[in-house]
Design an enzyme around this catalytic site. Structure first.
Site, PDB file in Angstrom:
ATOM      1  N   GLN A   8      -4.332  -5.035   6.793  1.00 26.92           N
ATOM      2  CA  GLN A   8      -5.262  -6.104   6.297  1.00 26.92           C
ATOM      3  C   GLN A   8      -4.967  -7.345   7.065  1.00 26.92           C
ATOM      4  OE1 GLN A   8      -7.341  -5.478   3.740  1.00 26.92           O
ATOM      5  NE2 GLN A   8      -6.727  -3.350   3.429  1.00 26.92           N
ATOM      6  N   HIS A  14       0.955  -1.288   0.035  1.00 28.50           N
ATOM      7  CA  HIS A  14       0.072   0.205  -0.089  1.00 28.50           C
ATOM      8  C   HIS A  14       0.993   1.285   0.052  1.00 28.50           C
ATOM      9  CE1 HIS A  14      -2.779   3.196   1.679  1.00 28.50           C
ATOM     10  NE2 HIS A  14      -3.867   2.314   1.475  1.00 28.50           N
ATOM     11  N   LYS A  27     -10.648  -1.063  10.118  1.00 24.39           N
ATOM     12  CA  LYS A  27     -10.960  -2.009   9.116  1.00 24.39           C
ATOM     13  C   LYS A  27     -11.570  -3.232  10.089  1.00 24.39           C
ATOM     14  CE  LYS A  27      -7.298  -0.365   6.023  1.00 24.39           C
ATOM     15  NZ  LYS A  27      -8.090  -0.103   4.608  1.00 24.39           N
ATOM     16  N   CYS A  36      -4.608   2.199  -3.942  1.00 29.16           N
ATOM     17  CA  CYS A  36      -3.383   2.798  -3.398  1.00 29.16           C
ATOM     18  C   CYS A  36      -2.319   1.540  -3.376  1.00 29.16           C
ATOM     19  CB  CYS A  36      -3.503   3.104  -1.821  1.00 29.16           C
ATOM     20  SG  CYS A  36      -4.731   4.255  -1.448  1.00 29.16           S
TER      21      CYS A  36
END
Length: 411
Positions: free
Chosen positions: A204, A124, A227, A366
Site C-alpha cells: 500500500q 494485512h 496495485k 484481510c
C-alpha cells in the site's frame, strides 16, 4: 495537478472510457487493485506478440531479446527503489509470495525459540499469518504494536516493545484500512539499534510514494505490481545483498543453479537463486512500463493529488452524521477512507452504490485483527488513485445519502 491534466491521464485508462464500456464508472477500489493504462496493456501484448522467448536460455535473437527486456525491467525496479544493485531485486508473483520467501528462506532458518517478531495490529493477513507460521515452527514469539488515538502506529509502544530478543520487525509501510503511513526510516533505525532485521510490506506504499531503500536502510521490502498500474501476477522482493547471500533458496528447479551433480547441487547467486523456473516475463516487462508511466506523471505529483483527494473526501464525509470514519485524520495517509454507514451493513452499502456505478470495497479487507481492535466486523473502503477526481467524490458523497434512503432511513 490541475483538472485538465487529470482528464488527460484518465484517457490513458481504457476502463474509464465511457463510450467503450457504455457507462460512467467511478472506481474507488484502488487499494485492492488499480486500473491499467494502455501503455502497460500494450507492453504486455507486445511481448507475447513479438518478443516472446524464455530469458537466460536460448542463444538466439528472441532469447537474447527477452533476456534484455526482463533484466531491463529489473533495472527499472532498482532505480525506482534506489537499490544499490539489480542483484537485490527478485521478481515474485506478489507481496504475499515475497513475504513467504522471507519467511521460509530467512526467518525459519535464522530464528529460534524465544526470539521475538514485532508486528502491528493493522497488518494485512499476508504479513500476519505468515509470521504466525514462522512462530509455530521456530518457537519465536509474536509481539504486537497497537494504534494511537489517531489510528496510527503507536511509536511510543513500538519503542517499548523493542529489546534484545527482537530479531525481526515485520510491518506494513501503510495500512490498507486505517490508512496510517509509518516513518519507515525511523522504524528501521530503532529496530537496528537492537539488532533486528526489518521487513516492510509496501503493497500500500509503492503506488503512492517514492521509496528509497538506501536512505531508509531497510533490510527487506515487498510489493505487488497490480496495485501500481501493472498486471496481476508480478511483484518484487528487495533484499540487502548480504542477507540474500546468506539465505537458502525458496524453490528449486531450473535457472537457479550453478552446477548440478548426481548427489549435490550448487546454486547461482541472487537474484537467480530465488527465481526458479520460467518467470512471469511479460508481467515484469509490464511492471517496467507501469514504472515508466508513474515516472512520466511524476510520483510526487501522484502523491500530492491523492493526498488532496483523500483530504477532500475525509472532510466531505465527516459532514455526514450517519457516517462513521475509522481512518486516521492525519493529512499524510494512504489514499483511502474506511467507514461505515450507521445501521446499514457494509455489503448493502456497496450494493446500493454499485447501482450508481460506484465501486468500493467491503468486508474485513484481510485485516481481521484490526477490525476486532476497532470493534467492527466489516467496513466499507473507498480508495483513490491518480485518475480519480473531486467531482467523483462529490457524486459518491451524494449517493451515500441515497444509500440511507434506499435502505429506509431518512427521506
Amino acid at each position: 495537478m490541475n483538472k485538465d491534466t487529470i482528464m488527460e491521464i484518465r484517457k490513458e485508462f481504457p476502463y474509464l472510457d465511457e463510450e467503450k464500456i457504455g457507462r460512467k464508472i467511478i472506481y474507488f477500489d484502488n487499494g485492492a487493485t488499480s486500473q491499467k493504462p494502455q501503455c502497460v496493456i500494450d507492453s504486455l501484448a507486445n511481448y507475447y506478440s513479438y518478443q516472446c522467448a524464455n530469458p537466460h536460455r536460448g542463444a538466439h535473437y528472441l532469447g537474447m531479446l527477452s533476456t534484455d527486456l526482463y533484466e531491463g525491467a529489473r533495472e527499472k525496479v532498482r532505480k525506482f527503489m534506489n537499490a544499490k544493485s539489480v542483484n537485490e531485486i527478485i521478481f515474485v508473483r506478489n507481496t504475499t509470495e515475497a513475504l513467504n520467501l522471507i519467511a521460509y528462506s530467512y526467518a525459519i532458518e535464522k530464528l529460534k525459540e524465544g526470539d521475538e517478531i514485532v508486528l502491528s495490529i493493522y497488518e494485512h493477513h499476508s504479513n500476519l499469518v505468515t509470521w504466525q507460521y514462522v512462530a509455530e515452527k521456530t518457537g519465536a514469539v509474536l509481539r504486537y504494536v497497537y494504534l494511537d488515538d489517531k489510528n496510527e502506529l503507536d511509536m511510543k509502544q513500538y519503542k517499548e516493545i523493542l529489546n534484545e530478543k527482537t530479531k525481526l520487525v515485520a510491518l506494513a509501510g501503510a495500512s490498507n484500512t486505517v490508512g496510517g503511513v509509518m516513518d519507515v526510516k525511523e522504524v528501521t533505525r530503532l529496530a537496528h539499534e537492537v539488532g533486528a532485521v526489518v521487513s516492510i510490506d509496501a503493497a500500500q506504499l509503492s503506488p503512492h510514494v517514492r521509496m528509497d531503500v538506501q536512505d531508509w536502510n531497510v533490510d527487506f521490502i515487498s510489493f505487488s505490481g497490480h496495485k501500481m498500474y501493472a498486471p496481476m501476477g508480478i511483484g518484487v522482493l528487495y533484499g540487502k545483498k548480504e542477507l540474500l547471500d546468506s539465505m537458502v533458496p525458496f524453490m528449486y528447479g531450473g535457472d537457479m543453479i550453478e552446477y548440478v551433480y548426481e548427489q549435490t547441487t550448487t546454486f547461482a547467486p541472487a537474484p537467480a537463486k530465488f527465481e526458479a523456473g520460467t518467470q512471469n516475463v511479460g508481467g515484469a516487462i509490464a511492471l517496467g512500463a507501469a514504472i515508466d508511466f508513474m515516472e512520466r506523471v511524476g510520483i510526487e505529483n501522484i502523491h500530492e493529488h491523492e493526498l488532496e483527494l483523500t483530504d477532500y473526501a475525509y472532510k466531505k464525509m465527516s459532514e455526514l452524521d450517519f457516517v462513521e470514519i475509522y481512518s486516521t485524520p492525519s493529512y499524510v495517509r494512504s489514499p483511502l477512507i474506511d467507514f461505515n454507514v450507521k445501521d446499514i451493513h457494509s455489503h448493502d452499502v456497496s450494493t446500493v452504490l454499485d447501482s450508481f456505478n460506484i465501486a468500493i470495497r467491503t468486508g474485513h479487507h484481510c485485516a481481521m485483527p484490526l477490525h476486532s481492535f476497532i470493534h467492527q466486523n466489516s467496513t466499507c473502503r473507498a480508495s483513490f488513485a491518480i485518475y480519480n477526481t473531486f467531482e467523483e467524490i462529490d457524486f459518491f458523497v451524494e449517493k451515500l445519502k441515497e444509500v440511507r434512503k434506499v435502505m429506509g432511513y431518512g427521506s
